[in-house]
Design an enzyme around this catalytic site. Sequence first.
Site, mmCIF file in Angstrom:
data_model
loop_
_atom_site.group_PDB
_atom_site.id
_atom_site.type_symbol
_atom_site.label_atom_id
_atom_site.label_comp_id
_atom_site.label_asym_id
_atom_site.label_seq_id
_atom_site.Cartn_x
_atom_site.Cartn_y
_atom_site.Cartn_z
ATOM 1 N N LYS A 126 14.395 -3.989 -14.246
ATOM 2 C CA LYS A 126 14.605 -3.203 -13.028
ATOM 3 C C LYS A 126 15.822 -2.307 -13.161
ATOM 4 C CE LYS A 126 12.236 -5.895 -9.466
ATOM 5 N NZ LYS A 126 12.373 -6.576 -8.185
ATOM 6 N N LYS B 22 -0.966 -5.825 -16.363
ATOM 7 C CA LYS B 22 -1.169 -6.539 -15.104
ATOM 8 C C LYS B 22 -1.502 -5.543 -13.979
ATOM 9 C CE LYS B 22 1.566 -9.373 -12.051
ATOM 10 N NZ LYS B 22 2.886 -9.871 -11.738
ATOM 11 N N LYS C 288 0.733 -2.764 -7.854
ATOM 12 C CA LYS C 288 0.649 -1.794 -6.770
ATOM 13 C C LYS C 288 1.329 -0.476 -7.146
ATOM 14 C CE LYS C 288 1.281 -1.113 -1.897
ATOM 15 N NZ LYS C 288 2.290 -1.140 -0.841
#
Length: 332
Positions: free
Chosen positions: A114, A196, A199
């Site tokens: 991140k 994976k 969203k």
Amino acid sequence: MEDKKLIFSGIQPTGTFTLGNYIGAVRNWKPLQEEYNCIYCVVDMHAITVRQDPVKLRQNTLNSYALLMACGIDTEKSILFIQSHVKTHAELSWILGCNTQFGELSRMTQFKDKSQRHADDVNSGLFTYPVLMASDILAYNADLVPVGVDQKQHLELARNIAQRFNQRYGDFFKLPEPYISEIGAKVMSLQDPTKKMSKSDENPNAVILILDDKDTIIRKFKRAVTDSDTEVCYREGKDGINNLMTIYASVTGKSFAEIESEFSGKGYGDFKLAVGEAVADHLAPVRSEFARLSADKAYLKKCYTQGAEKALRYSQRIVSKVYRKVGFVDRT
Ligand code: TRP
């Protein structure tokens, strides 16, 4: 609450879940309510570790709450609440942070990822995110935590923090165990089945959202990337078909062998359509229940207010004891 093991889990307030969140996590939360005491939380405080639009965050948090109810979380059986409503999480987080090493947090792979993705905002909340997560769990002394593989490292850290606290201040926290569900499965992107389903995928066809309507769901499955073979069977290297079979199996309850015989002699087109229809039918009651709940703001509010009260009462007892243990003076 009855004397059963305690489950705690949290979910990010993305507003709508992907089919991956649903099959891999949320859907399994419902049956757990029969066997365990369950506490589920929409983690809006975790969400602000990356930039959020306040109006959207509020809406997404409420939608996520309603969606969990629509997926079968029963606010009479379980405690379902919004993280920022319960102050003990932040309070415990400070104390646990003082029992967590900088080096440990630096090793968290999610932080490394991140901080690269949000290089212009590597704030200290992003760094201490796992401490807040440990607080979520330890504020209830939870026994079991259903988490996906991406959160296992954070759970391991929560155990280490608990253990260190126990060494310093005397045995107090339970060491939370991961709960690996038997039915949970990992759902991959429909456009790149080696990744994976997420969203944040820039290709909307890669992701099924559980509030997508029937036509959209079928269209996305029709466009799913497969391979140049023609046989519907689960085999190494057939990532696209394997993913569709996993999805179909998990919404219909059929085994891979049953699916293979159902589609023997048929093409991928028939199979993709069947998967789309099965998923859409499976999700239809969730969508309609979500619509019903969203229209009843007063009821939703009553549920989350009561959920927060119960969560506060439960965690306050534990956090007060922690204050004692670390040497804080009693306020009263
Ligand atoms: N970090 C988790 C995620 O991103 C969400 C979460 C927050 C959580 N607190 C938790 C999960 C406590 C389990 C237990 O998916």
